[in-house]
Design a protein around this motif. Structure first.
Motif, short mmCIF file in Angstrom:
data_model
loop_
_atom_site.label_atom_id
_atom_site.label_comp_id
_atom_site.label_asym_id
_atom_site.label_seq_id
_atom_site.Cartn_x
_atom_site.Cartn_y
_atom_site.Cartn_z
N CYS A 60 0.82 -1.21 0.00
CA CYS A 60 0.00 0.00 0.00
C CYS A 60 0.86 1.26 0.00
CB CYS A 60 -0.91 0.02 1.22
SG CYS A 60 -2.08 -1.35 1.23
N PRO A 61 0.43 2.27 -0.75
CA PRO A 61 1.16 3.54 -0.76
C PRO A 61 0.83 4.37 0.47
CG PRO A 61 -0.72 3.68 -2.20
CD PRO A 61 -0.69 2.27 -1.68
N ASN A 62 1.58 5.41 0.67
CA ASN A 62 1.35 6.38 1.73
C ASN A 62 0.06 7.15 1.43
OD1 ASN A 62 1.67 9.28 2.74
ND2 ASN A 62 3.33 8.25 3.82
N PHE A 63 -0.70 7.49 2.47
CA PHE A 63 -1.95 8.22 2.28
C PHE A 63 -1.72 9.53 1.53
CE2 PHE A 63 -5.02 11.45 3.52
CZ PHE A 63 -6.22 10.80 3.24
N GLU A 64 -0.69 10.26 1.93
CA GLU A 64 -0.44 11.57 1.32
C GLU A 64 -0.09 11.44 -0.16
OE1 GLU A 64 -0.39 15.74 1.30
OE2 GLU A 64 -1.29 14.28 2.63
N SER A 65 0.58 10.37 -0.55
CA SER A 65 0.87 10.14 -1.97
C SER A 65 -0.41 9.94 -2.77
CB SER A 65 1.77 8.91 -2.14
OG SER A 65 3.01 9.12 -1.54
N VAL A 66 -1.35 9.22 -2.19
CA VAL A 66 -2.63 9.00 -2.86
C VAL A 66 -3.40 10.31 -2.96
CG1 VAL A 66 -4.88 7.83 -2.68
CG2 VAL A 66 -2.76 6.57 -2.22
N ARG A 67 -3.41 11.10 -1.91
CA ARG A 67 -4.12 12.39 -1.92
C ARG A 67 -3.53 13.32 -2.97
NH1 ARG A 67 -3.75 17.33 -1.16
NH2 ARG A 67 -1.63 17.20 -0.37
N ARG A 68 -2.22 13.42 -2.99
CA ARG A 68 -1.57 14.30 -3.98
C ARG A 68 -1.80 13.83 -5.40
NH1 ARG A 68 4.06 14.67 -0.82
NH2 ARG A 68 3.48 16.23 0.71
N THR A 69 -1.77 12.52 -5.58
CA THR A 69 -2.02 11.95 -6.91
C THR A 69 -3.45 12.23 -7.34
OG1 THR A 69 -0.36 10.23 -6.51
CG2 THR A 69 -1.96 9.83 -8.27
N ARG A 70 -4.40 12.08 -6.42
CA ARG A 70 -5.80 12.40 -6.73
C ARG A 70 -5.92 13.86 -7.15
NH1 ARG A 70 -8.46 16.29 -4.57
NH2 ARG A 70 -7.82 15.76 -2.48
N GLN A 71 -5.27 14.74 -6.43
CA GLN A 71 -5.31 16.17 -6.73
C GLN A 71 -4.73 16.44 -8.13
OE1 GLN A 71 -3.13 18.39 -3.79
NE2 GLN A 71 -4.52 20.12 -3.93
N MET A 72 -3.61 15.82 -8.45
CA MET A 72 -2.98 16.01 -9.76
C MET A 72 -3.88 15.48 -10.88
SD MET A 72 0.38 14.21 -11.35
CE MET A 72 -0.56 12.71 -11.44
N ILE A 73 -4.43 14.29 -10.69
CA ILE A 73 -5.31 13.70 -11.69
C ILE A 73 -6.54 14.58 -11.92
CG2 ILE A 73 -6.89 11.77 -12.15
CD1 ILE A 73 -4.72 9.94 -10.85
N GLN A 74 -7.13 15.06 -10.83
CA GLN A 74 -8.33 15.88 -10.97
C GLN A 74 -8.02 17.22 -11.64
OE1 GLN A 74 -9.91 15.75 -6.93
NE2 GLN A 74 -11.42 14.22 -7.57
N SER A 75 -6.79 17.72 -11.52
CA SER A 75 -6.44 18.95 -12.23
C SER A 75 -6.27 18.68 -13.73
CB SER A 75 -5.18 19.60 -11.64
OG SER A 75 -4.04 18.86 -11.95
N GLN A 76 -5.82 17.48 -14.08
CA GLN A 76 -5.65 17.10 -15.49
C GLN A 76 -6.95 16.65 -16.14
OE1 GLN A 76 -2.66 14.05 -15.23
NE2 GLN A 76 -0.97 15.52 -15.19
N TYR A 77 -7.82 16.05 -15.35
CA TYR A 77 -9.09 15.51 -15.84
C TYR A 77 -10.23 16.09 -15.00
CZ TYR A 77 -5.97 12.04 -17.94
OH TYR A 77 -4.98 11.41 -18.64
N PRO A 78 -10.68 17.30 -15.31
CA PRO A 78 -11.73 17.94 -14.50
C PRO A 78 -13.00 17.10 -14.37
CG PRO A 78 -10.81 19.48 -16.09
CD PRO A 78 -10.22 18.14 -16.40
N GLU A 79 -13.27 16.25 -15.34
CA GLU A 79 -14.46 15.41 -15.28
C GLU A 79 -14.38 14.39 -14.14
OE1 GLU A 79 -11.72 13.42 -18.33
OE2 GLU A 79 -12.23 15.45 -17.73
N LEU A 80 -13.20 14.17 -13.60
CA LEU A 80 -13.02 13.26 -12.46
C LEU A 80 -12.97 14.02 -11.14
CD1 LEU A 80 -10.38 10.75 -13.89
CD2 LEU A 80 -12.87 10.51 -13.80
N GLY A 81 -13.28 15.31 -11.20
CA GLY A 81 -13.25 16.15 -10.01
C GLY A 81 -14.37 15.83 -9.04
N CYS A 82 -14.25 16.40 -7.88
CA CYS A 82 -15.25 16.17 -6.84
C CYS A 82 -16.52 16.96 -7.15
CB CYS A 82 -14.69 16.54 -5.47
SG CYS A 82 -14.21 18.26 -5.30
N GLY A 83 -17.57 16.63 -6.43
CA GLY A 83 -18.84 17.33 -6.58
C GLY A 83 -18.80 18.68 -5.87
N PRO A 84 -19.82 19.51 -6.10
CA PRO A 84 -19.85 20.86 -5.52
C PRO A 84 -19.77 20.87 -3.99
CG PRO A 84 -21.60 20.58 -7.13
CD PRO A 84 -20.95 19.25 -6.95
N LYS A 85 -20.42 19.92 -3.33
CA LYS A 85 -20.41 19.88 -1.87
C LYS A 85 -19.00 19.63 -1.34
CE LYS A 85 -22.69 17.59 2.00
NZ LYS A 85 -23.65 16.55 2.38
#
Length: 110
Positions: A60-85
């Motif tokens: 398993c990877p480090n939690f912070e690595s997953v969070r940062r990766t999610r953030q990077m992916i969502q900046s590259q693919y806005p359609e995978l971004g979080c909802g308004p709430k």
């Protein structure tokens, strides 16, 4: 570098497969780890205690690595971004932290 690429591909896969993970980093981390230790050990469920003490050995990877990766992916693919709430909650959290950091610096605590 290949480890980061593996984290990126795994996080992207989970974000595509599990829409709820786009709003919830803990759920994202849980599913990423569940897939990691299934791939490395053929297990889906383990105790929290076993996970905490052995997460690296379980692949398993480090939690912070997953969070940062999610953030990077969502900046590259806005359609995978979080909802308004979730976006509003993250924004409030960031503003609260900025205020806290500024006040701590002004009080000589930082």
């Amino acid at each position: 570098m290949s480890k980061l690429k593996t984290i990126e591909s795994r996080v992207l896969e989970v974000l595509l497969d599990e829409k709820k993970t786009r709003d919830d980093d803990m759920l994202l981390y849980f599913i990423v780890c569940q897939r990691c230790f299934f791939d490395s050990h053929g297990m889906r469920d383990i105790s929290f205690n076993e996970f905490i003490h052995n997460f690296r050995d379980l692949g398993c990877p480090n939690f912070e690595s997953v969070r940062r990766t999610r953030q990077m992916i969502q900046s590259q693919y806005p359609e995978l971004g979080c909802g308004p709430k979730a976006r509003r909650a993250r924004s409030r959290g960031q503003k609260a932290y900025e205020k806290y950091a500024k006040e701590a610096a002004e009080n000589g605590e930082g």
